[in-house]
Design a protein around this motif. Structure first.
Motif, PDB file in Angstrom:
ATOM      1  N   ARG A   1       0.819  -1.107  -0.012  1.00  0.00           N
ATOM      2  CA  ARG A   1      -0.062  -0.014  -0.105  1.00  0.00           C
ATOM      3  C   ARG A   1       0.780   1.265  -0.058  1.00  0.00           C
ATOM      4  O   ARG A   1       2.184   1.134   0.164  1.00  0.00           O
ATOM      5  CB  ARG A   1      -0.951   0.067   0.987  1.00  0.00           C
ATOM      6  CG  ARG A   1      -0.325   0.088   2.609  1.00  0.00           C
ATOM      7  CD  ARG A   1      -1.111   0.014   3.515  1.00  0.00           C
ATOM      8  NE  ARG A   1      -0.575  -0.029   5.031  1.00  0.00           N
ATOM      9  CZ  ARG A   1      -0.285   0.884   5.754  1.00  0.00           C
ATOM     10  NH1 ARG A   1      -0.861   2.178   5.254  1.00  0.00           N
ATOM     11  NH2 ARG A   1       0.360   1.181   6.947  1.00  0.00           N
ATOM     12  N   SER A   2       0.269   2.361  -0.248  1.00  0.00           N
ATOM     13  CA  SER A   2       0.697   3.770   0.084  1.00  0.00           C
ATOM     14  C   SER A   2       1.995   3.786  -1.036  1.00  0.00           C
ATOM     15  O   SER A   2       2.070   3.499  -1.977  1.00  0.00           O
ATOM     16  CB  SER A   2       1.083   4.057   1.360  1.00  0.00           C
ATOM     17  OG  SER A   2      -0.052   3.883   2.259  1.00  0.00           O
ATOM     18  N   ILE A   3       3.112   4.558  -0.462  1.00  0.00           N
ATOM     19  CA  ILE A   3       4.488   4.645  -1.200  1.00  0.00           C
ATOM     20  C   ILE A   3       4.955   3.424  -1.743  1.00  0.00           C
ATOM     21  O   ILE A   3       5.280   3.175  -2.747  1.00  0.00           O
ATOM     22  CB  ILE A   3       5.429   5.738  -0.619  1.00  0.00           C
ATOM     23  CG1 ILE A   3       4.691   6.973  -0.147  1.00  0.00           C
ATOM     24  CG2 ILE A   3       6.609   5.767  -1.232  1.00  0.00           C
ATOM     25  CD1 ILE A   3       5.589   7.747   0.990  1.00  0.00           C
ATOM     26  N   GLY A   4       4.988   2.520  -0.866  1.00  0.00           N
ATOM     27  CA  GLY A   4       5.609   1.088  -1.144  1.00  0.00           C
ATOM     28  C   GLY A   4       4.925   0.708  -2.520  1.00  0.00           C
ATOM     29  O   GLY A   4       5.484   0.015  -3.311  1.00  0.00           O
ATOM     30  N   ALA A   5       3.610   0.681  -2.558  1.00  0.00           N
ATOM     31  CA  ALA A   5       2.724   0.147  -3.739  1.00  0.00           C
ATOM     32  C   ALA A   5       3.169   0.905  -5.109  1.00  0.00           C
ATOM     33  O   ALA A   5       3.392   0.309  -6.097  1.00  0.00           O
ATOM     34  CB  ALA A   5       1.360   0.087  -3.073  1.00  0.00           C
ATOM     35  N   ALA A   6       3.400   2.316  -4.755  1.00  0.00           N
ATOM     36  CA  ALA A   6       3.691   2.968  -5.894  1.00  0.00           C
ATOM     37  C   ALA A   6       4.995   2.654  -6.430  1.00  0.00           C
ATOM     38  O   ALA A   6       5.250   2.725  -7.697  1.00  0.00           O
ATOM     39  CB  ALA A   6       3.635   4.667  -5.496  1.00  0.00           C
ATOM     40  N   ILE A   7       5.916   2.343  -5.582  1.00  0.00           N
ATOM     41  CA  ILE A   7       7.191   2.030  -6.114  1.00  0.00           C
ATOM     42  C   ILE A   7       6.883   0.650  -6.660  1.00  0.00           C
ATOM     43  O   ILE A   7       7.746   0.472  -7.725  1.00  0.00           O
ATOM     44  CB  ILE A   7       8.259   1.849  -4.982  1.00  0.00           C
ATOM     45  CG1 ILE A   7       8.351   3.219  -4.013  1.00  0.00           C
ATOM     46  CG2 ILE A   7       9.658   1.442  -5.265  1.00  0.00           C
ATOM     47  CD1 ILE A   7       9.209   3.353  -3.109  1.00  0.00           C
ATOM     48  N   ALA A   8       6.250  -0.223  -6.323  1.00  0.00           N
ATOM     49  CA  ALA A   8       6.203  -1.628  -6.623  1.00  0.00           C
ATOM     50  C   ALA A   8       5.406  -1.467  -8.149  1.00  0.00           C
ATOM     51  O   ALA A   8       5.875  -2.451  -8.956  1.00  0.00           O
ATOM     52  CB  ALA A   8       5.197  -2.472  -5.831  1.00  0.00           C
TER      53      ALA A   8
END
Length: 281
Positions: free
Chosen positions: A23-30
């Motif tokens: 979720r959040s920033i981590g998901a955007a990086i993913a």
């Protein structure tokens, strides 16, 4: 979303591990790295995120033609980080890597436990929980993956009210970045980012007093004015607090830049991705 052209896939076939990636920033990086060809392990902590992580992994695998898979693991335990390494080995055999050995090309420490309380309300239990995840977690996982890093060459600056523990933990991570840049010089570049406030569920759920304290800086942030192109949620936030914050995708783009070959001569750096709230020299 269609897969990017080969010319834009600078991470083709490179195994990556991203923590806090459901979720959040981590998901955007993913979402950012598979678009560039990377095979990503989406690491997350709780059973509550099982469905979300599995759906994201399946979506990205199909969209970009790479293997993206979820791993539920506790970064603070030896068993947890070993589970991440074993899952990475299982899903990307050594024979498939151009080096001919098992390798983790990109490691992103995105997991974090947010804490927003005034100084007098911080307890030892709070400290232990925040620092276990935000500081010990990255140390523990980096120790575990160090043997598999490449062999051929990977909020603390602005003092904000209520962030004694959280800001302190991020300051520790920044200091570790400079140390690891020297210790891992033969295997990786090591950099960190200063993302500032970002429109995530975690940020939206912090106490109003903490958001209000952060808003005192908004008039001084060059990129904070709300535009017509901003989402309804972002515009509402901007009206309440005097300016917009970042979208997760904007932070992910900076991480993608740092991981790209063009950034290979940069290590031990703190890269600001906060709209100009804090400008590094």
């Amino acid at each position: 979303m269609a897969a990017m052209s080969n010319s834009a896939r600078v991470h083709e076939g490179k195994p990556a591990v991203i923590t806090g990636a459901s979720r959040s920033i981590g998901a955007a990086i993913a979402r950012n790295l598979p678009a560039k060809g990377s095979q990503v392990a989406i690491v997350y902590l709780t059973e509550w995120s099982d469905k979300q992580a599995a759906e994201l992994a399946a979506e990205l695998s199909v969209a970009h033609g790479v293997h993206v898979f979820p791993v539920r693991a506790n970064l603070t335990t030896a068993d947890g980080v070993q589970a991440i390494v074993e899952a990475r080995k299982k899903n990307v055999p050594a024979s498939s890597h151009k080096s001919g050995r098992f390798q983790i090309d990109i490691l992103v420490h995105g997991a974090g436990l947010f804490h927003a309380m005034p100084l007098e309300a911080c307890t030892l239990e709070d400290f232990q929980r925040v620092y276990a995840i935000d500081v010990w977690g990255p140390i523990n996982l980096t120790q575990a993956v160090k043997p598999y890093l490449p062999t051929d060459r990977v909020g603390s600056k602005v003092g904000l009210q209520y962030l004694t523990l959280y800001g302190g933990s991020k300051g520790a991570l920044e200091a570790m970045t400079r140390t690891w840049a020297r210790e891992l010089t033969e295997t990786a570049t090591v950099n960190c980012i200063n993302p500032g406030s970002t429109l995530t569920d975690m940020f939206l759920n912090v106490p109003a007093a903490a958001k209000g304290a952060n808003a005192q800086f908004n008039p001084l942030v060059p990129l904070c004015p709300v535009g017509e192109w901003d989402t309804k949620e972002q515009r509402k936030f901007g009206e309440m607090y005097g300016g917009r914050v970042a979208y997760p995708e904007e932070i992910a783009g900076v991480v993608g830049m740092i991981c790209s070959p063009e950034s290979g001569w940069m290590t031990g750096c703190l890269v600001s991705a906060n709209g100009g709230q804090w400008m590094s020299g």
